[in-house]
Each structure stands twice: as structure tokens, then as C-alpha cells.
Design a protein around this motif. Structure first.
Motif, PDB file in Angstrom:
ATOM      1  N   PHE A 182       0.796  -1.231   0.000  1.00  0.00           N
ATOM      2  CA  PHE A 182       0.000   0.000   0.000  1.00  0.00           C
ATOM      3  C   PHE A 182       0.829   1.280   0.000  1.00  0.00           C
ATOM      4  O   PHE A 182       0.269   2.363  -0.124  1.00  0.00           O
ATOM      5  CB  PHE A 182      -0.903   0.041   1.245  1.00  0.00           C
ATOM      6  N   ILE A 194      -9.470   0.267  -1.030  1.00  0.00           N
ATOM      7  CA  ILE A 194      -9.521   0.328  -2.491  1.00  0.00           C
ATOM      8  C   ILE A 194     -10.335   1.533  -2.952  1.00  0.00           C
ATOM      9  O   ILE A 194      -9.934   2.272  -3.866  1.00  0.00           O
ATOM     10  CB  ILE A 194     -10.111  -0.981  -3.063  1.00  0.00           C
ATOM     11  N   LEU A 201      -0.969  -2.338  -4.821  1.00  0.00           N
ATOM     12  CA  LEU A 201      -2.392  -2.066  -4.988  1.00  0.00           C
ATOM     13  C   LEU A 201      -2.639  -1.180  -6.211  1.00  0.00           C
ATOM     14  O   LEU A 201      -3.561  -1.435  -6.994  1.00  0.00           O
ATOM     15  CB  LEU A 201      -2.963  -1.398  -3.732  1.00  0.00           C
ATOM     16  N   ILE A 205      -8.485  -8.659  -6.572  1.00  0.00           N
ATOM     17  CA  ILE A 205      -7.526  -7.742  -5.951  1.00  0.00           C
ATOM     18  C   ILE A 205      -7.333  -8.096  -4.474  1.00  0.00           C
ATOM     19  O   ILE A 205      -6.207  -8.196  -3.981  1.00  0.00           O
ATOM     20  CB  ILE A 205      -8.001  -6.283  -6.110  1.00  0.00           C
ATOM     21  N   THR A 206      -8.445  -8.291  -3.776  1.00  0.00           N
ATOM     22  CA  THR A 206      -8.392  -8.605  -2.345  1.00  0.00           C
ATOM     23  C   THR A 206      -7.649  -9.909  -2.087  1.00  0.00           C
ATOM     24  O   THR A 206      -6.779  -9.980  -1.209  1.00  0.00           O
ATOM     25  CB  THR A 206      -9.825  -8.699  -1.778  1.00  0.00           C
ATOM     26  N   ILE A 247      -3.873  -9.498  -2.577  1.00  0.00           N
ATOM     27  CA  ILE A 247      -3.250  -8.729  -1.497  1.00  0.00           C
ATOM     28  C   ILE A 247      -3.017  -9.622  -0.282  1.00  0.00           C
ATOM     29  O   ILE A 247      -1.929  -9.654   0.299  1.00  0.00           O
ATOM     30  CB  ILE A 247      -4.123  -7.514  -1.127  1.00  0.00           C
TER      31      ILE A 247
END
Length: 472
Positions: free
Chosen positions: A184, A236, A250, A269-270, A273
């Protein structure tokens, strides 16, 4: 008539002998390869209990000595073929990787997220892996050095004062915070704390028995995983609104489009990560814990590492200036200590693959659906490749090891894409540790525990003090 009779007899003879001749001339079918030797253990549980209660060196090496470099077993509810040679590991992970797929228990896929890149093969895996590699490339992570230094110094300061800490527990917090930076960049402290709180619950339940009974570690972890989704969704949304030209992981995930112009879903995406956090935290923390033990046990080596780092410390105005990328690339002894710790500890003892078709290797059958385990630990502890393998000796890495004999981050298309930032975090922490602090291991200094990675007994309880020379 005589001629006709003779021809008739020959024709009849040919008809009668044809089945016999056909049988004689039929090609001999290739003999089906047999399963490799080995023991499948007890019904249902197989040899799982032995694997997780013994020193992994004992479990794997005794079977290799008994059965050879290819043997079968039954662990975690699955029939398996173990490969204990560099050639075997390369066969599965590189040259014939298309015959094997990465495989994890469904309970663990659910915990991390089914879209995480290491659960996949093919185009999706290739695309997401490139995103990770770009986000964790040397050109990107070199900019993180001041931030990682700040996290390392803050962690070390919190340990000092002589109170007993669990080294492993504190290293997990350090590697988590460093992982947050790479994903991040600079993250709001409230978000960081919420992620840490929920992730810690998920981490505790990840290796527990997968039951949805309320109150169990696994059930609590599932609830925490849902909270992680909610927190990440907020992050996000905030990231999209900011529209800042950042190049963290991200940002790369959000800006991605494939050849058809399709973007990644929020779930993809989640999951990726959380996958990167899982890959980064436990392994890096475990290796750092072992490094502290190995240095503590060899004071002469510790002094040599300290001398190397003090030269850099002095060149930086006794720590007034931050480390540079060039300096982290010029710590040869410290780097060899990291490599030898990776070899000795072999945090990743093996990796799981699954045969997608029947495969023959060295005359042995690997049936479709069976798990295949390249045994990194056996290779790293083989005296043919590493003489006196149970002695901690960083000098062995003054020359490069033979190809395919040193694979602490795996091999092939599924090798760890974050190995460079992991090593950078270790180098930075060691620099500040040995130049500004001292430590002492408390209690028993022997023994290994598994959770599931091998770590020093009780997570290496230790006391830390700030060096008095730096108190002025």
C-alpha cells in the motif's frame, strides 16, 4: 488335382496358424511403471502425525535412506510421491511443470482467497505474477528502504529494555508492517491497525482444524477473513478516489487491464493482497528468528557481521543518513549468513503439486491425482551438495552452489516473486540490530517447534538492550 490339393492344404494350414502367428508377432506391450517404494502409514491419517511431531530432517531423511530418492507416503489425507533430488525437483517444477498443478487444501484456499495467484496456472497466473514482480522489482523496492528502516528501528526500540519477548512473535509484526509498505505504500494508521487485528485472527486459524463450529479458531478466522474484505474494500475505494500516481502493488492491481481491456475484480484484488501478505509474513519472520539464534550461538561470527555493518554505520555518520541501495548490495558476509540460514532452517521443507495425468519418473509411476512433493530440505541437507550440512557455515556460499541444489524460494514459474524484498528486509533489520543493540536468548536454546514452519523452541524467547555507546 494334386496341385490343387497341395494349395488347398497350404491355405488351410495358413488359416489355422494365423492366430498363433498373430499372437507371436504382436508387439509386446510396455510394462506399466510401478508405484515407488515407501509406507502409506496408518489408515486415514497415513504418516501425518510422524511428519508434524518429528524433526523434519529425521522424517524425510530416514525414508530417503530406506527407500531412495523417490518414495511414496500418505500425509494430510493425500497419497504422495516424495522427490528428494535436484533432478526430481527440477522435473516437477521446471521441465515438466505442465504435468503438475499447484494444490492446496480447500480450507486454506478459502482462508486466503481462491483468486490468489499461487492457486492458479496458465494465463491468469502469468498476468498476476507479472504484477507482483513489477511491484516488488529492485527498481521499486529500493525506494522503500527509508520506510523499512523506520519500521525496523521502531520494532527494535520496542523490544529493548531487558524484558523477555517472543522473537518470532515480534518478527511477525515487523514483517507484516514491512509487507504493508510494499502493498500500500504509506497507509493510514487506522487502516493498518484494523488490517493487523483481523489478519492476526486469520493467521491463527489458518493451520487449525477446518470446522465451522462457532468459537473454534477456524470459524473465528473465517469471520476475520470477511472483515479483511470489508477493510480492503474501503482502502480500495479511497485509493481510487485519491488518483495519486503511486506505483505500489495495490496501484498496479487497480490499473491493470488485459488484452481484452478487462480489469481485475475487487475479489481478485483482495485475494492477491492477502496472498502476498501470507507469503511474506510467516516465512520472513521465521528466517529472521533463526538468524538471531545462529548469530547468538556463534559470537565470533556475530562480531564479524557487526564489524561489516559498523563500517557502513560509520560511513553514514553513525546512522544519521539512511542506508542506500548500493550499501544493501554490498554486505557480503551478512548476505551469506542469510543464505546459510535459509539452507539450514529450510523453512519451506517441501512444496505441494498434483499430477494432472499419470506420469512416469525414473521408472516409477506417479498416478493422476496424487500429490507430488519436491523435498527442498533433503536437498539442502545432502552432504553431496553441502559438506557437513548440519554445521552452520556461511563460507560455503563464497562460491555458488550447484544448479538446483539451493531452492529456498522454490523454483520455476511458481517460485516466490517476493524473495528480493524479503532479503532486503532481513539486511536492513540485521544492520540496525547489530550496530545499535545486543540480545540474549532466554531459557533452553535447543529444540524445534512447528506451526507449521520449523522455528526455535517457544519462538526464541530473548531479551534486547540498546548498546550504551549509542545512548549519548
Amino acid at each position: 488335382m494334386e496341385v490343387v490339393s497341395i494349395l488347398a492344404c497350404l491355405f488351410l494350414s495358413s488359416l489355422l496358424s494365423y492366430p498363433l502367428l498373430k499372437k507371436m508377432w504382436r508387439p509386446v506391450p510396455k510394462q506399466r511403471a510401478k508405484l515407488p517404494p515407501g509406507s502409506m502409514g496408518w489408515p486415514l491419517v497415513g504418516e501425518t502425525l510422524q511428519l508434524y511431531t518429528q524433526d523434519p530432517n529425521v522424517f524425510f531423511v530416514t525414508r530417503q535412506k530406506r527407500y531412495g530418492e523417490v518414495f511414496k507416503s500418505h500425509i494430510l489425507g493425500c497419497p504422495c510421491v516424495m522427490l528428494a533430488s535436484p533432478e526430481g525437483a527440477r522435473f516437477v517444477l521446471v521441465t515438466h511443470a505442465q504435468l503438475f498443478k499447484p494444490t492446496y487444501p480447500k480450507s486454506k484456499e478459502k482462508m486466503i482467497g481462491p483468486s490468489a495467484l499461487f492457486f492458479h496456472q496458465g494465463n491468469y497466473h502469468n498476468l498476476t505474477r507479472k504484477l507482483v514482480q513489477t511491484s516488488l522489482s529492485p527498481d521499486t523496492i529500493r525506494k522503500l528502504i527509508p520506510s523499512i528502516e523506520s519500521v525496523a528501528i521502531s520494532a527494535l526500540e520496542s523490544w529493548s529494555g531487558g524484558h523477555v519477548i517472543s522473537t518470532l512473535h515480534e518478527m511477525k509484526k515487523f514483517s507484516f508492517d514491512a509487507g504493508i509498505l510494499s502493498i500500500f505504500g504509506q497507509l493510514n494508521s487506522n487502516f493498518r491497525q484494523m488490517l493487523s487485528d483481523s489478519y492476526r485472527v486469520v493467521d491463527k486459524g489458518y493451520n487449525s482444524f477446518p470446522t465451522k463450529i462457532p468459537g473454534t479458531a477456524y470459524h473465528r478466522a473465517l469471520l476475520a477473513r470477511k472483515r479483511l474484505n470489508q477493510i480492503l474494500s474501503e482502502i480500495i475505494c479511497e485509493k481510487k478516489e485519491s488518483k495519486l500516481p503511486e506505483k505500489d502493488f495495490l496501484a498496479n492491481l487497480l490499473s491493470f487491464k488485459n488484452e481484452k481491456g478487462e480489469i481485475l475484480t475487487e475479489d481478485q484484488i483482495t485475494d492477491n493482497i492477502i496472498g502476498v501478505l501470507f507469503a511474506a509474513q510467516d516465512t520472513t519472520a521465521s528466517v529472521l528468528t533463526w538468524i538471531l539464534k545462529y548469530l547468538h550461538d556463534d559470537q565470533k561470527l556475530l562480531e564479524a557481521v557487526k564489524a561489516e555493518q559498523m563500517a557502513i554505520y560509520e560511513a553514514n555518520g553513525r546512522g544519521e543518513k539512511p542506508l542506500t541501495w548500493a550499501q544493501t548490495r554490498n554486505m557480503p558476509l551478512t548476505y551469506r549468513v542469510i543464505l546459510e540460514s535459509l539452507r539450514m532452517a529450510s523453512i519451506i521443507s517441501f512444496t505441494f503439486r498434483e499430477a494432472i495425468v499419470d506420469v512416469e519418473y525414473q521408472g516409477c509411476l506417479i498416478p493422476k491425482g496424487w500429490k507430488v512433493l519436491p523435498l527442498f530440505r533433503n536437498i539442502h541437507h545432502n552432504p553431496e551438495f553441502f559438506p557437513d550440512p548440519h554445521i552452520f557455515d556461511p563460507s560455503r556460499f563464497e562460491t555458488a552452489p550447484k544448479p538446483n541444489t539451493f531452492m529456498p524460494f522454490g523454483n520455476g514459474v511458481h517460485a516466490c516473486a517476493g524473495n528480493e524484498i524479503a532479503k532486503l528486509e532481513m539486511l536492513i533489520l540485521i544492520h540496525h540490530l547489530v550496530t545499535k543493540f545486543r540480545w540474549e536468548v532466554v531459557g533452553s536454546q535447543n529444540g524445534i517447534q512447528y506451526g507449521p514452519f520449523p522455528v526455535p523452541h517457544q519462538g526464541l524467547p530473548a531479551r534486547f538492550w540498546k548498546e550504551s555507546i549509542n545512548l549519548a
